[in-house]
Write a protein that holds these residues in place. Structure first.
Motif, PDB file in Angstrom:
ATOM      1  N   PHE A  11      15.609  21.144  74.299  1.00  0.00           N
ATOM      2  CA  PHE A  11      15.159  20.716  72.978  1.00  0.00           C
ATOM      3  C   PHE A  11      14.489  21.843  72.213  1.00  0.00           C
ATOM      4  N   ASP A  12      14.369  21.611  70.903  1.00  0.00           N
ATOM      5  CA  ASP A  12      13.653  22.487  69.984  1.00  0.00           C
ATOM      6  C   ASP A  12      13.028  21.576  68.941  1.00  0.00           C
ATOM      7  N   VAL A  13      11.748  21.778  68.648  1.00  0.00           N
ATOM      8  CA  VAL A  13      11.030  20.863  67.755  1.00  0.00           C
ATOM      9  C   VAL A  13      11.452  20.990  66.303  1.00  0.00           C
ATOM     10  N   VAL A  46      20.948  29.058  70.372  1.00  0.00           N
ATOM     11  CA  VAL A  46      22.115  28.263  70.767  1.00  0.00           C
ATOM     12  C   VAL A  46      23.172  28.288  69.667  1.00  0.00           C
ATOM     13  N   MET A  47      22.728  28.134  68.429  1.00  0.00           N
ATOM     14  CA  MET A  47      23.681  28.151  67.315  1.00  0.00           C
ATOM     15  C   MET A  47      24.386  29.502  67.243  1.00  0.00           C
ATOM     16  N   PHE A 185      21.327  21.094  69.658  1.00  0.00           N
ATOM     17  CA  PHE A 185      20.377  20.227  70.360  1.00  0.00           C
ATOM     18  C   PHE A 185      20.308  18.887  69.634  1.00  0.00           C
ATOM     19  N   PRO A 186      20.006  17.787  70.329  1.00  0.00           N
ATOM     20  CA  PRO A 186      19.583  17.718  71.719  1.00  0.00           C
ATOM     21  C   PRO A 186      20.746  17.864  72.687  1.00  0.00           C
ATOM     22  N   MET A 198      27.227  17.018  80.815  1.00  0.00           N
ATOM     23  CA  MET A 198      26.546  17.385  79.575  1.00  0.00           C
ATOM     24  C   MET A 198      26.801  16.361  78.482  1.00  0.00           C
ATOM     25  N   PHE A 199      25.710  15.988  77.770  1.00  0.00           N
ATOM     26  CA  PHE A 199      25.801  15.079  76.632  1.00  0.00           C
ATOM     27  C   PHE A 199      25.063  15.703  75.455  1.00  0.00           C
ATOM     28  N   PHE A 200      25.685  15.657  74.280  1.00  0.00           N
ATOM     29  CA  PHE A 200      25.067  16.205  73.075  1.00  0.00           C
ATOM     30  C   PHE A 200      24.773  15.079  72.088  1.00  0.00           C
ATOM     31  N   GLY A 201      23.613  15.173  71.435  1.00  0.00           N
ATOM     32  CA  GLY A 201      23.311  14.259  70.345  1.00  0.00           C
ATOM     33  C   GLY A 201      22.424  13.103  70.737  1.00  0.00           C
ATOM     34  N   SER A 202      21.981  12.359  69.721  1.00  0.00           N
ATOM     35  CA  SER A 202      21.081  11.221  69.933  1.00  0.00           C
ATOM     36  C   SER A 202      21.824   9.895  69.860  1.00  0.00           C
ATOM     37  N   ASP A 203      23.120   9.924  70.150  1.00  0.00           N
ATOM     38  CA  ASP A 203      23.911   8.689  70.088  1.00  0.00           C
ATOM     39  C   ASP A 203      24.812   8.541  71.312  1.00  0.00           C
ATOM     40  N   ARG A 204      24.368   9.066  72.447  1.00  0.00           N
ATOM     41  CA  ARG A 204      25.184   9.015  73.659  1.00  0.00           C
ATOM     42  C   ARG A 204      24.449   8.363  74.824  1.00  0.00           C
ATOM     43  N   PHE A 205      23.437   7.551  74.512  1.00  0.00           N
ATOM     44  CA  PHE A 205      22.615   6.984  75.575  1.00  0.00           C
ATOM     45  C   PHE A 205      23.381   5.974  76.433  1.00  0.00           C
ATOM     46  N   GLU A 206      24.272   5.211  75.817  1.00  0.00           N
ATOM     47  CA  GLU A 206      25.066   4.266  76.597  1.00  0.00           C
ATOM     48  C   GLU A 206      25.948   4.993  77.606  1.00  0.00           C
ATOM     49  N   LEU A 207      26.571   6.095  77.159  1.00  0.00           N
ATOM     50  CA  LEU A 207      27.424   6.872  78.065  1.00  0.00           C
ATOM     51  C   LEU A 207      26.602   7.538  79.160  1.00  0.00           C
ATOM     52  N   MET A 208      25.425   8.029  78.805  1.00  0.00           N
ATOM     53  CA  MET A 208      24.551   8.616  79.813  1.00  0.00           C
ATOM     54  C   MET A 208      24.162   7.586  80.861  1.00  0.00           C
TER      55      MET A 208
END
Length: 238
Positions: A11-13, A46-47, A185-186, A198-208
């Motif tokens: 992460f990065d704030v 990262v970018m 990130f995230p 590896m999972f990217f983003g704040s919309d992959r919680f179900e898959l995780m």
């Protein structure tokens, strides 16, 4: 109960989407019975390393992002509000000094991971709720002292954050994220059966959750029987 699986959160704030993922992962740490490893990195690195471009460089993406973040903030109950100039905050001022400071907190404090969580949350609040700078020593000091770190400890952390040791530590973690395939990130890495997923983003919680053999319920239902009765939201009274 099954043994704990390790999940790393890079992460990065400076990233608002990462704040959302950060809070959800902190909420689900005990629910999923996982060992959550907080990995402060540098989004700019990262970018650059992945050849990715900020969404703010595409006008339509930038307009969509502001609306999207408002919806997500309400959905996840995170008090995220865009600063007066999001592009300046994210892409011109940057977060290198802030993330070096967070890396120093993780290394120096006795309960480093817990303090990383608290300090990082305060820095997110400053930039993504209070429209404040996170690049100056004064701002970093104020954020850290709000979490209970003493003034003398903060002074040492500021000194440590400028050393080659901490600079190399942040570079190393950023490179680890790139080695996992990061392009932003995230980034969350679930270690399952000896393999990183590896999972990217704040919309992959179900898959995780599916990946680690757990269950994800929508945030509004977190007080239900599937979730820890001892969980409490962080103090967001601003």
């Amino acid at each position: 109960m099954s043994s704990k699986k390790v999940v790393e959160l890079f992460f990065d704030v400076v990233s608002p989407y990462t704040w959302l993922a950060f809070e959800v992962m902190c909420r689900y740490r005990n629910v999923w019975n996982i060992d959550l490893k907080l990995r402060p990195g540098f989004l700019g690195g990262v970018m650059h390393g992945s050849g990715n471009k900020p969404p703010g460089l595409v006008p339509n993406k930038f307009l969509y992002m502001t609306k999207d973040l408002d919806r997500l903030a309400r959905y996840f109950e995170v008090p995220l509000q865009a600063p007066s100039d999001p592009f300046e905050a994210m892409f011109e001022k940057g977060s290198l000094s802030a993330m070096r400071f967070v890396a120093a907190v993780q290394q120096q404090q006795q309960d480093g991971d817990k303090q990383v969580e608290l300090v990082s949350r305060e820095l997110w609040r400053r930039i993504w709720n209070q429209n404040q700078d996170i690049t100056t020593p004064e701002s970093l000091s104020e954020a850290a002292m709000k979490t209970g770190i003493s003034a003398s400890e903060v002074a040492e952390l500021l000194r440590l954050s400028t050393t080659k040791e901490i600079k190399d530590k942040l570079k190393s973690t950023t490179q680890e994220a790139l080695n996992h395939g990061a392009f932003g990130f995230p980034l969350m890495v679930c270690h399952v059966d000896g393999k990183p997923e590896m999972f990217f983003g704040s919309d992959r919680f179900e898959l995780m959750a599916h990946c680690i053999g757990r269950h994800f319920v929508i945030p509004q239902e977190r007080s239900g029987s599937d979730l820890s009765p001892n969980y409490q939201l962080p103090n967001f009274n601003l």
